[in-house]
Design a protein around this motif. Structure first.
Motif, PDB file in Angstrom:
ATOM      1  N   TYR A  60       0.838  -1.199   0.000  1.00  0.00           N
ATOM      2  CA  TYR A  60       0.000   0.000   0.000  1.00  0.00           C
ATOM      3  C   TYR A  60       0.873   1.249   0.000  1.00  0.00           C
ATOM      4  CZ  TYR A  60      -4.384  -2.450   1.186  1.00  0.00           C
ATOM      5  OH  TYR A  60      -5.502  -3.232   1.166  1.00  0.00           O
ATOM      6  N   VAL A  61       0.402   2.282  -0.673  1.00  0.00           N
ATOM      7  CA  VAL A  61       1.011   3.610  -0.592  1.00  0.00           C
ATOM      8  C   VAL A  61      -0.118   4.628  -0.459  1.00  0.00           C
ATOM      9  CG1 VAL A  61       3.156   3.107  -1.826  1.00  0.00           C
ATOM     10  CG2 VAL A  61       1.109   3.739  -3.118  1.00  0.00           C
ATOM     11  N   SER A  62       0.212   5.820   0.020  1.00  0.00           N
ATOM     12  CA  SER A  62      -0.789   6.865   0.229  1.00  0.00           C
ATOM     13  C   SER A  62      -0.382   8.149  -0.472  1.00  0.00           C
ATOM     14  CB  SER A  62      -0.970   7.144   1.733  1.00  0.00           C
ATOM     15  OG  SER A  62      -1.463   6.013   2.402  1.00  0.00           O
ATOM     16  N   PHE A  63      -1.338   9.077  -0.587  1.00  0.00           N
ATOM     17  CA  PHE A  63      -1.031  10.410  -1.098  1.00  0.00           C
ATOM     18  C   PHE A  63      -2.077  11.401  -0.610  1.00  0.00           C
ATOM     19  CE2 PHE A  63      -3.630   8.372  -4.372  1.00  0.00           C
ATOM     20  CZ  PHE A  63      -4.557   9.353  -4.722  1.00  0.00           C
ATOM     21  N   PHE A  64      -1.653  12.668  -0.471  1.00  0.00           N
ATOM     22  CA  PHE A  64      -2.571  13.749  -0.129  1.00  0.00           C
ATOM     23  C   PHE A  64      -3.263  14.243  -1.398  1.00  0.00           C
ATOM     24  CE2 PHE A  64       0.381  14.035   3.453  1.00  0.00           C
ATOM     25  CZ  PHE A  64      -0.482  14.258   4.517  1.00  0.00           C
ATOM     26  N   TYR A  65      -4.473  14.763  -1.229  1.00  0.00           N
ATOM     27  CA  TYR A  65      -5.162  15.410  -2.340  1.00  0.00           C
ATOM     28  C   TYR A  65      -6.005  16.556  -1.785  1.00  0.00           C
ATOM     29  CZ  TYR A  65      -9.131  12.596  -0.757  1.00  0.00           C
ATOM     30  OH  TYR A  65     -10.122  12.025   0.011  1.00  0.00           O
ATOM     31  N   ALA A  66      -6.164  17.609  -2.588  1.00  0.00           N
ATOM     32  CA  ALA A  66      -6.941  18.790  -2.193  1.00  0.00           C
ATOM     33  C   ALA A  66      -7.965  19.077  -3.282  1.00  0.00           C
ATOM     34  CB  ALA A  66      -6.011  19.991  -1.996  1.00  0.00           C
ATOM     35  N   PHE A  67      -9.204  19.375  -2.878  1.00  0.00           N
ATOM     36  CA  PHE A  67     -10.252  19.583  -3.876  1.00  0.00           C
ATOM     37  C   PHE A  67     -11.176  20.738  -3.485  1.00  0.00           C
ATOM     38  CE2 PHE A  67     -11.782  16.365  -0.902  1.00  0.00           C
ATOM     39  CZ  PHE A  67     -13.105  16.704  -0.655  1.00  0.00           C
ATOM     40  N   ASP A  68     -11.914  21.225  -4.483  1.00  0.00           N
ATOM     41  CA  ASP A  68     -12.863  22.317  -4.270  1.00  0.00           C
ATOM     42  C   ASP A  68     -13.990  21.878  -3.343  1.00  0.00           C
ATOM     43  OD1 ASP A  68     -11.487  24.012  -6.004  1.00  0.00           O
ATOM     44  OD2 ASP A  68     -12.650  23.369  -7.764  1.00  0.00           O
ATOM     45  N   PRO A  69     -14.524  22.797  -2.513  1.00  0.00           N
ATOM     46  CA  PRO A  69     -15.584  22.428  -1.574  1.00  0.00           C
ATOM     47  C   PRO A  69     -16.988  22.493  -2.153  1.00  0.00           C
ATOM     48  CG  PRO A  69     -14.883  24.673  -1.165  1.00  0.00           C
ATOM     49  CD  PRO A  69     -14.006  24.157  -2.275  1.00  0.00           C
ATOM     50  N   GLN A  70     -17.109  22.415  -3.476  1.00  0.00           N
ATOM     51  CA  GLN A  70     -18.430  22.406  -4.093  1.00  0.00           C
ATOM     52  C   GLN A  70     -18.383  21.505  -5.330  1.00  0.00           C
ATOM     53  OE1 GLN A  70     -16.828  25.638  -3.904  1.00  0.00           O
ATOM     54  NE2 GLN A  70     -15.806  25.236  -5.851  1.00  0.00           N
ATOM     55  N   PRO A  71     -19.540  20.947  -5.723  1.00  0.00           N
ATOM     56  CA  PRO A  71     -19.569  20.061  -6.894  1.00  0.00           C
ATOM     57  C   PRO A  71     -18.999  20.763  -8.115  1.00  0.00           C
ATOM     58  CG  PRO A  71     -21.654  19.981  -5.714  1.00  0.00           C
ATOM     59  CD  PRO A  71     -20.865  21.118  -5.113  1.00  0.00           C
ATOM     60  N   PRO A  72     -18.261  20.041  -8.982  1.00  0.00           N
ATOM     61  CA  PRO A  72     -18.000  18.590  -8.951  1.00  0.00           C
ATOM     62  C   PRO A  72     -16.780  18.192  -8.127  1.00  0.00           C
ATOM     63  CG  PRO A  72     -17.125  19.503 -10.973  1.00  0.00           C
ATOM     64  CD  PRO A  72     -17.775  20.652 -10.240  1.00  0.00           C
ATOM     65  N   PHE A  73     -16.375  19.034  -7.163  1.00  0.00           N
ATOM     66  CA  PHE A  73     -15.289  18.695  -6.240  1.00  0.00           C
ATOM     67  C   PHE A  73     -13.987  18.377  -6.987  1.00  0.00           C
ATOM     68  CE2 PHE A  73     -19.321  17.336  -4.217  1.00  0.00           C
ATOM     69  CZ  PHE A  73     -19.346  18.243  -3.165  1.00  0.00           C
ATOM     70  N   GLN A  74     -13.640  19.287  -7.882  1.00  0.00           N
ATOM     71  CA  GLN A  74     -12.444  19.096  -8.699  1.00  0.00           C
ATOM     72  C   GLN A  74     -11.192  19.034  -7.829  1.00  0.00           C
ATOM     73  OE1 GLN A  74     -12.090  18.654 -12.103  1.00  0.00           O
ATOM     74  NE2 GLN A  74      -9.948  18.270 -11.585  1.00  0.00           N
ATOM     75  N   ILE A  75     -10.357  18.012  -8.062  1.00  0.00           N
ATOM     76  CA  ILE A  75      -9.078  17.923  -7.357  1.00  0.00           C
ATOM     77  C   ILE A  75      -8.125  18.941  -7.957  1.00  0.00           C
ATOM     78  CG2 ILE A  75      -7.058  16.465  -6.928  1.00  0.00           C
ATOM     79  CD1 ILE A  75      -8.886  14.109  -6.638  1.00  0.00           C
ATOM     80  N   ARG A  76      -7.570  19.798  -7.100  1.00  0.00           N
ATOM     81  CA  ARG A  76      -6.682  20.873  -7.537  1.00  0.00           C
ATOM     82  C   ARG A  76      -5.209  20.535  -7.357  1.00  0.00           C
ATOM     83  NH1 ARG A  76      -9.515  23.678 -11.056  1.00  0.00           N
ATOM     84  NH2 ARG A  76     -11.580  24.230 -10.212  1.00  0.00           N
ATOM     85  N   ALA A  77      -4.903  19.625  -6.451  1.00  0.00           N
ATOM     86  CA  ALA A  77      -3.498  19.255  -6.228  1.00  0.00           C
ATOM     87  C   ALA A  77      -3.458  17.895  -5.552  1.00  0.00           C
ATOM     88  CB  ALA A  77      -2.798  20.299  -5.359  1.00  0.00           C
ATOM     89  N   ARG A  78      -2.383  17.175  -5.799  1.00  0.00           N
ATOM     90  CA  ARG A  78      -2.155  15.909  -5.098  1.00  0.00           C
ATOM     91  C   ARG A  78      -0.659  15.682  -4.975  1.00  0.00           C
ATOM     92  NH1 ARG A  78      -2.852  10.771  -9.202  1.00  0.00           N
ATOM     93  NH2 ARG A  78      -2.418  11.838 -11.158  1.00  0.00           N
ATOM     94  N   SER A  79      -0.276  14.982  -3.925  1.00  0.00           N
ATOM     95  CA  SER A  79       1.140  14.685  -3.719  1.00  0.00           C
ATOM     96  C   SER A  79       1.515  13.408  -4.455  1.00  0.00           C
ATOM     97  CB  SER A  79       1.426  14.516  -2.224  1.00  0.00           C
ATOM     98  OG  SER A  79       0.904  13.277  -1.763  1.00  0.00           O
ATOM     99  N   TYR A  86       3.368   9.547  -4.070  1.00  0.00           N
ATOM    100  CA  TYR A  86       3.138   8.465  -3.113  1.00  0.00           C
ATOM    101  C   TYR A  86       4.090   8.570  -1.923  1.00  0.00           C
ATOM    102  CZ  TYR A  86       0.581   6.179  -6.937  1.00  0.00           C
ATOM    103  OH  TYR A  86      -0.297   5.879  -7.945  1.00  0.00           O
ATOM    104  N   PHE A  87       3.611   8.123  -0.771  1.00  0.00           N
ATOM    105  CA  PHE A  87       4.463   8.015   0.406  1.00  0.00           C
ATOM    106  C   PHE A  87       3.948   6.860   1.264  1.00  0.00           C
ATOM    107  CE2 PHE A  87       1.068  10.925   1.662  1.00  0.00           C
ATOM    108  CZ  PHE A  87       0.673  10.414   2.901  1.00  0.00           C
ATOM    109  N   CYS A  88       4.753   6.451   2.226  1.00  0.00           N
ATOM    110  CA  CYS A  88       4.297   5.476   3.219  1.00  0.00           C
ATOM    111  C   CYS A  88       4.517   6.075   4.589  1.00  0.00           C
ATOM    112  CB  CYS A  88       5.024   4.148   3.075  1.00  0.00           C
ATOM    113  SG  CYS A  88       6.768   4.187   3.547  1.00  0.00           S
TER     114      CYS A  88
END
Length: 416
Positions: A327-346, A348-350
């Motif tokens: 398993y690996v993980s990542f951060f993601y940031a999205f708009d607070p209204q539909p369609p909740f577009q992801i604006r940034a993501r990191s 992978y990390f563990c």
């Protein structure tokens, strides 16, 4: 409040190692259906309060225990218990055939009201108190109603749907709208839900969603009591544009470019969400590239299963080049209204192993109680292209919240 999955099951060793153990041991730690709910109250430093940690066998008490027959020892009823606080209420989220949810009512002994609760379901929507399997009676847990099942408007069944809320901008005094993340990448897919309302659906509709076309269409499972309680959804699943590229690359992208990438592109929760205001994003006044608040979560993905992993004719040195069930993980940031577009993501990390100890005692700055079995999680580190990384085989993030008493910091909770 923290939730735990209490089970003897583990994947600290490869299957071939387990298979050499005595049969009772094999069945206890590899082929087991035991997955209980653990709950505990923590102090402000995230240490368990003595006497307020309990274990509950949920599936039997709510009448949903999966029918067990010889050969079905891996057919657990519930897995992966997670808590979400929405509109001031605590919701319990569980992976079953798909995601099921109910509202919890908690009482620490000597506090809150002492209204009598029923000791079993006399009606599916009547609250009743659960009995604790371990831990005494200092902490009492009541289910507000039988579990409702989240199928989504498209009939999709899945797992690990992170739950979040968005304030009602048109009616600020009304409860926030509640949403479930169906998929995070490559497209952010989100469904608005009403967790405590449901409609009864037929068993046939349940079968059509659980099984692929052409398979048998009958069964007799207690779990279908909850499966037929289809949670009310609002509108269709929203689907954003494809998420942007990760903010940094990792070694797997260099060694396994394009379609040979070992980790699945599709990811899900993880844990969500923490809101970041414009001031939070504009760190020390040095970033002015975004002028709206964002919601941040943590997703996970894993290695795509390769059918040749178990083939004896494939040389071991070739298998060792590719990660195996990690398993690996990542951060993601999205708009607070539909369609909740992801604006940034990191990238992978563990997250790391349990801390080292001295004479089975944790260092003072660590706090907590040392678990001697945690050393076993070091048996299967991430290995790719003959390089070993200091990553557990599995790290499962179930908590991402603001730190108590410190809104400038966040806390991540995860299991190995």
């Amino acid at each position: 409040l923290v939730s735990l999955r209490v089970t003897a099951a583990n994947h600290c060793f490869p299957r071939d190692v387990f298979s050499d153990l005595p049969k009772p041991v094999w069945e206890a730690v590899y082929h087991t259906s035991i997955n209980h709910l653990g709950l505990a109250l923590l102090d402000v430093n995230y240490q368990m309060l003595p006497g307020y940690d309990i274990v509950i066998e949920v599936d039997t008490q709510v009448g949903l225990k999966r029918n067990m027959t010889p050969g079905d020892s891996l057919s657990v009823t519930f897995m992966d218990y997670r808590l979400f606080v929405i509109n001031g209420e605590i919701y319990l989220h569980i992976n079953a055939d798909t995601v099921i949810m109910t509202r919890l009512i908690l009482k620490a002994k000597g506090f809150g009201n002492d209204d009598e609760m029923h000791d079993k379901f006399t009606a599916e929507d009547q609250a009743f108190k659960l009995n604790n399997l371990f831990g005494g009676d200092q902490l009492e847990v009541t289910l507000a109603h039988q579990f409702n099942t989240l199928w989504t408007d498209e009939g999709v069944h899945g797992k690990n749907f992170a739950i979040f809320s968005v304030p009602n901008t048109s009616h600020p005094d009304n409860p926030a709208s509640i949403y479930a993340e169906i998929h995070i990448t490559p497209n952010h897919q989100v469904q608005q839900i009403v967790p405590e309302r449901f409609e009864h659906i037929s068993l046939q509709r349940v079968f059509e969603r659980v099984w692929k076309k052409g398979t048998r269409k009958s069964r007799n499972l207690n779990l279908d009591i909850a499966n037929r309680r289809s949670m009310i959804t609002v509108g269709n699943v929203t689907k954003s544009d494809i998420a942007p590229l990760a903010s940094f690359s990792t070694v797997d992208e260099h060694r396994f470019p394009g379609k040979s990438a070992p980790f699945k592109e599709s990811a899900h929760g993880g844990s969500c969400c923490v809101s970041f205001s414009v001031d939070d994003i504009n760190i020390d006044g040095t970033r002015n590239n975004h002028h709206e608040s964002l919601i941040v979560g943590i997703a996970h993905t894993k290695v795509s299963w390769k059918p040749w992993y178990g083939k004896s004719h494939i040389p071991q040195k070739e298998k060792d080049l590719v990660p195996h069930t990690h398993y690996v993980s990542f951060f993601y940031a999205f708009d607070p209204q539909p369609p909740f577009q992801i604006r940034a993501r990191s990238g992978y990390f563990c997250l790391g192993h349990a801390p080292e100890t001295f004479d089975d005692t944790l260092q003072p700055e660590e706090g907590g109680v040392f678990n001697p079995h945690s050393v076993l999680t070091r048996n299967r580190p991430l290995l790719q292209y003959n390089v070993t990384f200091d990553c557990p085989q599995m790290h499962y993030i179930s908590t991402f919240i603001e730190k108590a008493g410190d809104p400038t910091s966040t806390v991540i909770g995860y299991g190995l």
